[in-house]
Motif scaffolding. Structure first.
Motif, PDB file in Angstrom:
ATOM      1  N   GLU A  15       0.827  -1.207   0.000  1.00  0.00           N
ATOM      2  CA  GLU A  15       0.000   0.000   0.000  1.00  0.00           C
ATOM      3  C   GLU A  15       0.864   1.261   0.000  1.00  0.00           C
ATOM      4  OE1 GLU A  15      -3.203   2.446  -0.269  1.00  0.00           O
ATOM      5  OE2 GLU A  15      -3.053   0.296  -0.628  1.00  0.00           O
ATOM      6  N   GLU A  16       1.924   1.277   0.797  1.00  0.00           N
ATOM      7  CA  GLU A  16       2.821   2.438   0.833  1.00  0.00           C
ATOM      8  C   GLU A  16       3.514   2.632  -0.516  1.00  0.00           C
ATOM      9  OE1 GLU A  16       5.409   1.771   4.167  1.00  0.00           O
ATOM     10  OE2 GLU A  16       3.741   1.880   5.598  1.00  0.00           O
ATOM     11  N   LEU A  17       3.976   1.538  -1.102  1.00  0.00           N
ATOM     12  CA  LEU A  17       4.622   1.627  -2.414  1.00  0.00           C
ATOM     13  C   LEU A  17       3.639   2.093  -3.482  1.00  0.00           C
ATOM     14  CD1 LEU A  17       6.712  -1.656  -2.266  1.00  0.00           C
ATOM     15  CD2 LEU A  17       7.664   0.652  -2.435  1.00  0.00           C
ATOM     16  N   ARG A  18       2.403   1.606  -3.404  1.00  0.00           N
ATOM     17  CA  ARG A  18       1.379   1.987  -4.371  1.00  0.00           C
ATOM     18  C   ARG A  18       1.107   3.491  -4.303  1.00  0.00           C
ATOM     19  NH1 ARG A  18      -3.863   2.973  -4.912  1.00  0.00           N
ATOM     20  NH2 ARG A  18      -4.217   2.956  -2.671  1.00  0.00           N
ATOM     21  N   GLU A  19       1.003   4.014  -3.098  1.00  0.00           N
ATOM     22  CA  GLU A  19       0.769   5.448  -2.937  1.00  0.00           C
ATOM     23  C   GLU A  19       1.924   6.268  -3.506  1.00  0.00           C
ATOM     24  OE1 GLU A  19      -0.082   6.102   1.190  1.00  0.00           O
ATOM     25  OE2 GLU A  19      -1.938   4.939   1.102  1.00  0.00           O
ATOM     26  N   LYS A  20       3.142   5.820  -3.243  1.00  0.00           N
ATOM     27  CA  LYS A  20       4.316   6.528  -3.776  1.00  0.00           C
ATOM     28  C   LYS A  20       4.361   6.426  -5.296  1.00  0.00           C
ATOM     29  CE  LYS A  20       7.122   5.924   0.365  1.00  0.00           C
ATOM     30  NZ  LYS A  20       8.308   5.292   0.946  1.00  0.00           N
ATOM     31  N   MET A  21       4.005   5.263  -5.830  1.00  0.00           N
ATOM     32  CA  MET A  21       4.005   5.070  -7.278  1.00  0.00           C
ATOM     33  C   MET A  21       3.006   6.016  -7.940  1.00  0.00           C
ATOM     34  SD  MET A  21       3.243   1.612  -9.496  1.00  0.00           S
ATOM     35  CE  MET A  21       1.517   1.563  -9.023  1.00  0.00           C
ATOM     36  N   PRO A  33      10.945   6.157 -15.163  1.00  0.00           N
ATOM     37  CA  PRO A  33      11.592   4.947 -14.625  1.00  0.00           C
ATOM     38  C   PRO A  33      11.286   4.688 -13.145  1.00  0.00           C
ATOM     39  CG  PRO A  33      13.149   6.212 -15.927  1.00  0.00           C
ATOM     40  CD  PRO A  33      11.897   7.034 -15.829  1.00  0.00           C
ATOM     41  N   LYS A  34      11.101   5.717 -12.366  1.00  0.00           N
ATOM     42  CA  LYS A  34      10.809   5.528 -10.945  1.00  0.00           C
ATOM     43  C   LYS A  34       9.428   4.872 -10.744  1.00  0.00           C
ATOM     44  CE  LYS A  34      11.996   6.992  -6.609  1.00  0.00           C
ATOM     45  NZ  LYS A  34      13.248   6.808  -5.968  1.00  0.00           N
ATOM     46  N   VAL A  35       8.478   5.166 -11.631  1.00  0.00           N
ATOM     47  CA  VAL A  35       7.163   4.533 -11.563  1.00  0.00           C
ATOM     48  C   VAL A  35       7.313   3.041 -11.817  1.00  0.00           C
ATOM     49  CG1 VAL A  35       4.842   4.442 -12.579  1.00  0.00           C
ATOM     50  CG2 VAL A  35       5.984   6.659 -12.257  1.00  0.00           C
ATOM     51  N   LEU A  36       8.106   2.689 -12.806  1.00  0.00           N
ATOM     52  CA  LEU A  36       8.365   1.279 -13.094  1.00  0.00           C
ATOM     53  C   LEU A  36       9.051   0.609 -11.906  1.00  0.00           C
ATOM     54  CD1 LEU A  36       8.477  -1.189 -14.956  1.00  0.00           C
ATOM     55  CD2 LEU A  36      10.601  -0.262 -15.900  1.00  0.00           C
ATOM     56  N   TRP A  37       9.981   1.303 -11.281  1.00  0.00           N
ATOM     57  CA  TRP A  37      10.692   0.750 -10.128  1.00  0.00           C
ATOM     58  C   TRP A  37       9.717   0.425  -9.001  1.00  0.00           C
ATOM     59  CZ3 TRP A  37      11.421   2.170  -5.037  1.00  0.00           C
ATOM     60  CH2 TRP A  37      12.440   1.498  -4.352  1.00  0.00           C
ATOM     61  N   TYR A  38       8.811   1.364  -8.714  1.00  0.00           N
ATOM     62  CA  TYR A  38       7.804   1.112  -7.675  1.00  0.00           C
ATOM     63  C   TYR A  38       6.928  -0.081  -8.047  1.00  0.00           C
ATOM     64  CZ  TYR A  38       8.727   5.348  -4.944  1.00  0.00           C
ATOM     65  OH  TYR A  38       9.307   6.298  -4.142  1.00  0.00           O
ATOM     66  N   LYS A  41       8.742  -3.260  -7.330  1.00  0.00           N
ATOM     67  CA  LYS A  41       8.810  -3.528  -5.891  1.00  0.00           C
ATOM     68  C   LYS A  41       7.473  -4.066  -5.378  1.00  0.00           C
ATOM     69  CE  LYS A  41      13.004  -2.543  -5.392  1.00  0.00           C
ATOM     70  NZ  LYS A  41      13.933  -3.635  -5.164  1.00  0.00           N
ATOM     71  N   ILE A  42       6.376  -3.527  -5.893  1.00  0.00           N
ATOM     72  CA  ILE A  42       5.059  -4.044  -5.523  1.00  0.00           C
ATOM     73  C   ILE A  42       4.932  -5.500  -5.953  1.00  0.00           C
ATOM     74  CG2 ILE A  42       2.581  -3.867  -6.045  1.00  0.00           C
ATOM     75  CD1 ILE A  42       3.072  -0.770  -6.178  1.00  0.00           C
ATOM     76  N   ASP A  43       5.376  -5.808  -7.169  1.00  0.00           N
ATOM     77  CA  ASP A  43       5.334  -7.192  -7.657  1.00  0.00           C
ATOM     78  C   ASP A  43       6.157  -8.123  -6.764  1.00  0.00           C
ATOM     79  OD1 ASP A  43       3.727  -6.443  -9.760  1.00  0.00           O
ATOM     80  OD2 ASP A  43       5.349  -6.426 -11.247  1.00  0.00           O
TER      81      ASP A  43
END
Length: 54
Positions: A15-21, A33-38, A41-43
């Motif tokens: 959930e925290e990663l999703r919000e940051k993404m 690229p940072k969106v892809l990185w998030y 990490k969620i995956d």
């Protein structure tokens, strides 16, 4: 019981990663690229949950 607690931790991290993404995508665009990185990490966290169920 430990698995349930660990699963809750993973869900909270997801959930925290999703919000940051989402915030990053709104700021820089969905193809940044940072969106892809998030997303990756969620995956990874999701895969950890799936491994626990085996």
């Amino acid at each position: 019981m430990e698995r349930d607690g660990q699963q809750e931790d993973y869900l909270q991290q997801i959930e925290e990663l999703r919000e940051k993404m989402i915030a990053t995508a709104l700021m820089y665009g969905i193809n940044h690229p940072k969106v892809l990185w998030y997303s990756q990490k969620i995956d990874e966290k999701h895969n950890c949950i799936l491994k626990q169920k085996v």
